[in-house]
Design an enzyme around this catalytic site. Structure first.
Site, PDB file in Angstrom:
ATOM      1  CG  MET A  12      -1.857  -1.186   1.317  1.00  0.00           C
ATOM      2  SD  MET A  12      -3.074  -1.265  -0.015  1.00  0.00           S
ATOM      3  CE  MET A  12      -4.128   0.123   0.405  1.00  0.00           C
ATOM      4  CB  SER A  13       2.138   3.315  -2.679  1.00  0.00           C
ATOM      5  OG  SER A  13       1.002   3.576  -3.493  1.00  0.00           O
ATOM      6  N   GLY A  15      -1.465   5.413  -2.778  1.00  0.00           N
ATOM      7  CA  GLY A  15      -1.931   5.855  -4.092  1.00  0.00           C
ATOM      8  C   GLY A  15      -3.174   5.092  -4.525  1.00  0.00           C
ATOM      9  CG  ASP A  17      -2.417   2.863  -9.898  1.00  0.00           C
ATOM     10  OD1 ASP A  17      -3.520   3.015 -10.448  1.00  0.00           O
ATOM     11  OD2 ASP A  17      -1.406   3.513 -10.224  1.00  0.00           O
ATOM     12  CB  CYS A 102      13.224   0.977  -6.302  1.00  0.00           C
ATOM     13  SG  CYS A 102      12.137   1.118  -4.937  1.00  0.00           S
ATOM     14  CB  CYS A 199      11.875   4.572  -6.789  1.00  0.00           C
ATOM     15  SG  CYS A 199      11.132   3.156  -6.023  1.00  0.00           S
TER      16      CYS A 199
END
Length: 368
Positions: A12-13, A15, A17, A102, A199
């Site tokens: 889970m960033s 964001g 997506d 990354c 990144c």
């Protein structure tokens, strides 16, 4: 164990997506949990999209979906395995791609190992726009369905074993569909803009940021004819094909066409420029690549007809690839290509399948 009982840890960033990826996996019946990775310690106080804000968004999405969110700190791994190499490449006058490194070292190595060993995951999932196909017992990496968002270029270093342990739910969708799902669910990330920049480090003033870690070494800017027309602040700030930020206009007698970086003389700290985006000095007929990785096949022997991308979002270039040895290949383009940049990755495709790639060691210029 049926697929529906299997446990998936979604990266889970914060964001849209990854948010929609978690939702789609829940819909498919998986046991879903989230993991937020902190990979950068320093906070310069700039009002960019900080890790704290991203974590808050990730937590809000997980709360809304009713799933647990774990956090982990991979800052040491990021520094040792991504950032130091990133700086070394810039110091050597090359232009690295930190996102590829990354993905290789953090998202599909440190994260994958942590999810499996510490959280008992059967799979990890990310919000990348790629697909996987399982063929003859091996997992292939396919382009994402949305050609505009396809991210297979950044994932060519993955092995078929890593892909087999990974799920890419949004790879089957187009970006507008993903945003629509997020809006219908009223997720906080629905209208959040896509992240850019380095990144995990985020959107910073790149020149200032790099200058903190590498001392700038000003030098001459020469034209292809050897005329000195300016001063650069450091070769590391420039890449082949670059137009902006050179600080030079047209010459007194010459045309007003914009200047482009066509070469870097690292030994003498000279930036070489020419006018026109299609100047012969900017064009290459091929390249030599090293540090090769093939996703689901043995190292190349002999020759291969396929297509290649030498940068993200580039139109596929038909080419012939010839093995020089186990870790070096020569690539010959069917037509000359502009701004082939040492340090970047050359990534190969057969139709929808990403075969693998390597780091561009040198370009084969049309005109030297």
């Amino acid at each position: 164990m049926s697929e529906s009982q299997k446990k998936v840890i979604v990266g889970m960033s914060g964001g849209v997506d990854s948010s929609v990826s978690a939702y789609l996996l829940l819909q498919q019946g998986y046991k879903v949990e989230g993991l937020f990775m902190k990979n950068w310690e320093e906070d310069d106080g700039e009002e960019y999209c900080t890790a704290a804000a991203d974590l808050a968004d990730a937590q809000a999405v997980c709360d809304k979906l009713g799933i647990e969110l774990h956090t982990v700190n991979f800052a040491a791994e990021y520094w040792d395995n991504v950032f130091e190499l990133f700086l070394e490449e810039y110091k050597a006058g090359r232009t690295p791609n930190p996102d590829i490194l990354c993905n290789k070292e953090i998202k599909f190595k440190a994260f994958l190992e942590f999810a499996a060993e510490d959280l008992g995951a059967d799979y990890i999932a990310t919000g990348h726009y790629v697909r996987r196909a399982d063929v003859d017992g091996k997992s292939q990496l396919l382009r994402g369905l949305d050609g505009n968002k396809d991210q297979s270029y950044f994932l060519y270093t993955l092995s078929h074993e890593q892909i087999a342990q990974s799920l890419f739910p949004v790879g089957e969708l187009e970006k507008p569909q993903v945003r629509k799902i997020a809006e219908e669910l009223d997720l906080i990330t629905a209208k959040k803009k896509d992240s850019t920049g380095i990144c995990f480090i985020g959107e910073r003033k790149f020149r200032d940021f790099l200058g903190r870690y590498l001392p700038a070494q000003p030098g001459k800017i020469l034209t292809v004819d050897g005329e000195e027309i300016g001063t650069h602040q450091g070769l590391m700030y420039h890449t082949l094909g670059q137009r902006k930020g050179l600080g030079i206009g047209g010459t007194k007698e010459g045309s007003e066409d914009p200047w482009y970086v066509v070469d870097k003389d690292v030994e003498n700290n000279i930036l070489i420029v020419a006018q026109g985006h299609d100047h012969p000095r900017l064009m290459s007929v091929g390249l030599i690549a090293q540090q090769l990785h093939w996703v689901d096949r043995e190292p190349l022997q002999g020759t291969l007809r396929c297509t290649v991308k030498t940068r993200y979002r580039q139109t596929d270039i038909p080419c012939t690839v010839t093995a020089l040895d186990e870790d070096r290949i020569e690539v010959r383009f069917d037509e000359p290509v502009a701004a082939v940049t040492p340090g970047q990755s050359a990534v190969f495709y057969l139709g929808e399948v990403c075969l693998g790639g390597g780091i561009i060691e040198q370009r084969l210029p049309l005109q030297s």
